[in-house]
Structures are given as structure tokens and as C-alpha cells.
Enzyme design. Sequence first.
Site, mmCIF file in Angstrom:
data_model
loop_
_atom_site.group_PDB
_atom_site.id
_atom_site.type_symbol
_atom_site.label_atom_id
_atom_site.label_comp_id
_atom_site.label_asym_id
_atom_site.label_seq_id
_atom_site.Cartn_x
_atom_site.Cartn_y
_atom_site.Cartn_z
ATOM 1 N N ASP A 7 1.035 -1.121 0.001
ATOM 2 C CA ASP A 7 -0.126 0.036 -0.163
ATOM 3 C C ASP A 7 0.915 1.346 0.080
ATOM 4 O O ASP A 7 2.193 1.111 0.476
ATOM 5 C CB ASP A 7 -0.993 -0.071 1.153
ATOM 6 C CG ASP A 7 -1.771 1.147 1.416
ATOM 7 O OD1 ASP A 7 -2.719 1.335 -0.020
ATOM 8 O OD2 ASP A 7 -1.693 1.908 2.475
ATOM 9 N N ASP A 9 -0.135 4.833 0.831
ATOM 10 C CA ASP A 9 -0.390 6.054 1.856
ATOM 11 C C ASP A 9 -0.621 5.430 3.293
ATOM 12 O O ASP A 9 -0.903 4.454 3.543
ATOM 13 C CB ASP A 9 -1.903 6.711 1.635
ATOM 14 C CG ASP A 9 -2.042 7.493 0.034
ATOM 15 O OD1 ASP A 9 -0.962 7.950 -0.050
ATOM 16 O OD2 ASP A 9 -2.859 7.106 -0.775
ATOM 17 N N ASP A 179 -1.286 -0.313 6.083
ATOM 18 C CA ASP A 179 -1.664 0.415 7.374
ATOM 19 C C ASP A 179 -3.068 0.234 7.786
ATOM 20 O O ASP A 179 -3.421 0.621 8.893
ATOM 21 C CB ASP A 179 -1.322 1.907 7.205
ATOM 22 C CG ASP A 179 -2.297 2.641 6.340
ATOM 23 O OD1 ASP A 179 -3.140 3.555 7.036
ATOM 24 O OD2 ASP A 179 -2.185 2.403 5.263
#
Length: 218
Positions: A7, A9, A179
Site C-alpha cells: 500500500d 499512503d 496500514d
Amino acid sequence: MTLAIFDLDNTLLAGDSDHAWGEFLVDAELVDPESHRKQNDQFYQDYLNGELDVMRYQRFALAPLIGHDMQKLDAWREAFMASRARPMYQQKASDLLDHHRRRGHILMIITATNRFVTGPIAEELGIEHLIATEPELCDGYYTGEVSGVPSFQEGKVLRLREWLKDHQETLEGAWFYSDSHNDLPLLRLVDHPVAVDPDPTLEARARENGWPVISLRD
């Protein structure tokens, strides 16, 4: 070959490039400041809460691109890269990418953020393969619509499966770093899911499942 999927961001980056792009537009007075900031913040909160209407958000995010030629948009984007994106790069993330490179893994970013914002970031991080939400283009101009399926939640799984078929690859031995609890569908699919500076929901799921929990924050 083994895939190492990331991922973007709040995982590889110490921040959210999508939200930061909105802030850049506000600060550069390229949009109505009060209205755009309010909507940008609300959509980001919806994302954190797992309540994001992804198509409604993408139309909001892509609207500022409508009607501008690529030369102007490229200048905006380079200013964004200099002032917002590059300061979010992390040395520990770079080290992790190098770790997978040394092992001969295929590196990929898969992100809900659109390709206009994320393409240059992936290129600078040296990651060849990028699955991102695709803005629609017509005669060299952005329409403000999305082409295909946004790579968000289950959409990430769908888009990744399409990529695997096209490239004759598999998820055997694959890694995925994220996250966000929004990425649980893909985290559950890979052999090596890793929670990176996770939100509370993902951290709880990771602990329950015995997944590694790491930090890339410098």
C-alpha cells in the site's frame, strides 16, 4: 516470481498523498479553499472510518483536473511532488524495498489513490508495477470520471487478480504491507500479510491472526 506488494499512503509514505493533494490544491488557491478543504477532510475521515463512498470521492478528487491541459497539470503535480510528496518519503521504507529487491521479488504498489497523483511517486521509489485508480482520459483531457474499477477494498483484489492473469503470475509466497483495515480483503489473501503502522482496527486483526506488526516511521 514472488510478489512484494505495498500500500502507498501511510505505509510507504508517512502520510496520505490523496489528502495531501487536496491540501496542495487549497494552499495553491487552485480550488475554492473553504469548500474543498471541508470536503477533503470529510472524505478522509470517511476513509479512516471504513465508510468511504469511493466513486463519490473519486469524482471529487478528479474534478480539479477537468479542462486543464497536461502541461499545466504536470506543473501542478511537480510542485506537489516537491512540497508535499517527497517530504513523506521514509528511509525505512526505502530499506524495506531494497530488502525485497535483493531477494529478487517483483515490487508493486496497489493504492486507491489515482494514477495522476501516484504515478510519479511509484517511479521515484523505483517500483515498476502500480495498480491505482485510473482517471478517465478523452482526447488528452481528464473527464473527472473513473476508468474501470477503483482499486479500493475488494476492488484491490479484483484489480490484482486481473494483473496476475495478464502477467501470468500467482500469489504464491506473496507479501502485502498495509496500514489500513480497508485492505483486509487483500491482506487475508496473501501468504505474508504485514501490518505497517496500522490503524487500531487493523492492529487488532493483525494481533488476532498473528501477523507481523512493524513501523516504517523514521
